[in-house]
Design a protein around this motif. Structure first.
Motif, PDB file in Angstrom:
ATOM      1  N   VAL A  69      -3.978  48.311 -24.371  1.00 19.26           N
ATOM      2  CA  VAL A  69      -5.121  49.169 -24.055  1.00 19.26           C
ATOM      3  C   VAL A  69      -5.157  50.359 -25.006  1.00 19.26           C
ATOM      4  O   VAL A  69      -6.230  50.722 -25.542  1.00 19.26           O
ATOM      5  CB  VAL A  69      -5.054  49.629 -22.587  1.00 19.26           C
ATOM      6  N   ARG A  70      -3.974  50.971 -25.226  1.00 19.66           N
ATOM      7  CA  ARG A  70      -3.928  52.102 -26.157  1.00 19.66           C
ATOM      8  C   ARG A  70      -4.384  51.668 -27.548  1.00 19.66           C
ATOM      9  O   ARG A  70      -5.141  52.351 -28.235  1.00 19.66           O
ATOM     10  CB  ARG A  70      -2.509  52.659 -26.236  1.00 19.66           C
ATOM     11  N   PHE A 100     -13.521  46.316 -26.400  1.00 13.83           N
ATOM     12  CA  PHE A 100     -13.873  46.665 -25.012  1.00 13.83           C
ATOM     13  C   PHE A 100     -13.605  45.501 -24.061  1.00 13.83           C
ATOM     14  O   PHE A 100     -13.135  45.683 -22.932  1.00 13.83           O
ATOM     15  CB  PHE A 100     -15.359  47.082 -24.938  1.00 13.83           C
ATOM     16  N   GLU A 101     -13.922  44.300 -24.537  1.00 14.71           N
ATOM     17  CA  GLU A 101     -13.676  43.121 -23.709  1.00 14.71           C
ATOM     18  C   GLU A 101     -12.194  42.928 -23.466  1.00 14.71           C
ATOM     19  O   GLU A 101     -11.772  42.617 -22.338  1.00 14.71           O
ATOM     20  CB  GLU A 101     -14.292  41.895 -24.396  1.00 14.71           C
ATOM     21  N   VAL A 138     -19.048  44.337 -33.748  1.00 11.22           N
ATOM     22  CA  VAL A 138     -18.435  43.132 -33.149  1.00 11.22           C
ATOM     23  C   VAL A 138     -16.994  43.419 -32.752  1.00 11.22           C
ATOM     24  O   VAL A 138     -16.536  43.047 -31.664  1.00 11.22           O
ATOM     25  CB  VAL A 138     -18.517  41.950 -34.143  1.00 11.22           C
ATOM     26  N   VAL A 139     -16.272  44.094 -33.645  1.00  7.81           N
ATOM     27  CA  VAL A 139     -14.864  44.410 -33.367  1.00  7.81           C
ATOM     28  C   VAL A 139     -14.763  45.330 -32.161  1.00  7.81           C
ATOM     29  O   VAL A 139     -13.898  45.163 -31.293  1.00  7.81           O
ATOM     30  CB  VAL A 139     -14.217  45.062 -34.614  1.00  7.81           C
ATOM     31  N   ILE A 157     -11.156  51.148 -31.066  1.00 12.23           N
ATOM     32  CA  ILE A 157     -12.557  51.491 -30.789  1.00 12.23           C
ATOM     33  C   ILE A 157     -12.927  52.808 -31.464  1.00 12.23           C
ATOM     34  O   ILE A 157     -13.983  52.940 -32.122  1.00 12.23           O
ATOM     35  CB  ILE A 157     -12.786  51.560 -29.266  1.00 12.23           C
ATOM     36  N   GLY A 158     -12.024  53.794 -31.326  1.00 12.67           N
ATOM     37  CA  GLY A 158     -12.305  55.088 -31.936  1.00 12.67           C
ATOM     38  C   GLY A 158     -12.406  54.996 -33.446  1.00 12.67           C
ATOM     39  O   GLY A 158     -13.326  55.568 -34.061  1.00 12.67           O
ATOM     40  N   ASN A 159     -11.451  54.275 -34.057  1.00 13.98           N
ATOM     41  CA  ASN A 159     -11.442  54.136 -35.516  1.00 13.98           C
ATOM     42  C   ASN A 159     -12.681  53.390 -36.019  1.00 13.98           C
ATOM     43  O   ASN A 159     -13.304  53.759 -37.034  1.00 13.98           O
ATOM     44  CB  ASN A 159     -10.186  53.421 -35.991  1.00 13.98           C
TER      45      ASN A 159
END
Length: 406
Positions: A56-57, A88-89, A82-83, A63-65
């Protein structure tokens, strides 16, 4: 336990040892199963939760990057979307696994879910600006120090870190619990193994002592009997095989001693001259031959002595007869000698008388010759008579000599 057969004693001891071994093995196997289950729980629980928390981390950072790259590098926006969606999924999947593990505080999960949802909203908002062609506005929004995106991302990253740290702490605690449980199981298994060995030794020593003492007592008694001493004392009494053997040896010693003493008594009576003696003890087994031999010896000796007594009586009677006959013979010989002496004296007397008669005859012959020839015939007869008298005198002398010799 004392009155049980040796086979049953050994069987009970074996069953006890088997039960102890089965219990120890069962406990060991159950403990190993428990340790295996704990290891499985550790893998499926804290370990998996920690791994998913780390994921998760990682997904949050990704996601942030990727949002930052999409904002600052225009041609990355489509690929990064897409990434980011995949991330998130994956976060949702990992959160579901963490929730299903049911070892993490629900508040941490709920907080992280809220932060991820807010981050998803910020992602949609930024990408809406980018897709509408407003890269500059998107960059300005992302560059704001206290922008909503930065705040939401930082909070999401912090919540993911808290979830990871909580999972790590619980994983360490669970690992220590597993290690402690394994140690306890190991110690208990070792203790039970030692206890089972000690119990086995105690049972073996007990059984050995219970068998060794009567066996030594029986062996000592058997050695005494082998040396001819039947005065034995076996104290062991039981209903097992050794008890039966002890009782048999006591009876054998008693019976043998009775037979030996009775045989000694019989021989003593025979030695003292009493042949009218019979066995008083009960002769059994091979001693029946001894009894028959003793009875035969006493009967033979009694019969022999009876014959000797009869012969002695007959010899005594014969001796009396011989003595009486000898006395009578001696008396007869004495009387015969006396009669012979009297006869000899009579014959001598007769001989003297015959001599006197012969002298008288000679004198008569001389007188007859003077008478004349008439008397020649008488003279001739007188001569014959004188001759006969001389023969009688000679014969009488011979008889007298013979009688004297006798």
């Amino acid at each position: 336990m004392k009155n049980l057969k040796i086979g049953k004693k050994l069987g009970i001891s074996f069953v006890i040892l088997v039960m102890i071994a089965v219990f120890v093995n069962f406990y060991t196997l159950s403990s190993l199963k428990k340790a295996g289950q704990l290891s499985h729980d550790l893998f499926k629980g804290p370990y998996e939760v920690t791994k998913q928390s780390m994921a998760v981390r990682s997904y949050v950072n990704s996601i942030g990057n990727n949002i930052s790259n999409a904002v600052y590098v225009e041609h990355f926006a489509a690929d990064n979307k897409v990434v980011i969606l995949d991330a998130f999924e994956n976060v949702e999947k990992s959160m579901k696994i963490i929730s299903d593990a049911n070892i993490t505080d629900k508040s941490l999960i709920d907080t992280l879910d809220t932060s991820v949802s807010e981050l998803r909203e910020q992602f949609k908002s930024i990408y809406a600006i980018i897709e509408s062609g407003g890269y500059k506005d998107a960059q300005d929004k992302a560059n704001e120090h206290h922008s909503k995106l930065v705040q939401v991302y930082n909070k999401c990253a912090k919540d993911a870190l808290n979830l990871y740290q909580d999972a790590e702490v619980k994983g360490i605690e669970f690992d220590k619990k597993v290690e402690s449980t394994v140690k306890i199981v190991l110690y208990i298994a070792i203790g039970m193994g030692i206890a089972s060995i000690v119990a086995a030794l105690i049972i073996c020593i007990y059984i050995t002592k219970k068998l060794k003492d009567p066996i030594e007592e029986i062996e000592m008694s058997a050695n005494k009997m082998a040396e001819g001493d039947f005065d034995i004392n076996i104290n062991y009494e039981s209903k097992d095989e050794l008890g039966s053997l002890s009782n048999s040896m006591r009876q054998m010693s008693k019976k043998t001693k009775e037979i030996v003493n009775d045989t000694v008594r019989i021989l003593g009576e025979v030695a003292s001259g009493n042949f009218d003696v019979t066995p008083e003890a009960e002769y059994i087994g091979v001693f029946k031959d001894v009894e028959e031999s003793v009875i035969k010896i006493t009967n033979d000796l009694s019969e022999t002595m009876s014959q000797i007594n009869v012969a002695s009586e007959e010899v005594g009677a014969t001796s009396d007869q011989v003595s009486s006959g000898s006395q009578m013979l001696a008396q007869g010989a004495t009387e015969q000698a006396s009669a012979i002496q009297e006869l000899s004296a009579t014959i001598l007397e007769i001989s003297d008388k015959i001599k006197d008669t012969a002298g008288n005859a000679k004198e008569a012959n001389a007188l007859s010759m003077n008478v004349g020839n008439e008397l020649e015939e008488g003279n001739e007869q007188m001569k014959q008579m004188v001759k006969a008298m001389e023969e009688i005198s000679f014969t009488s002398n011979e008889i007298g000599r013979i009688i004297k010799t006798i």
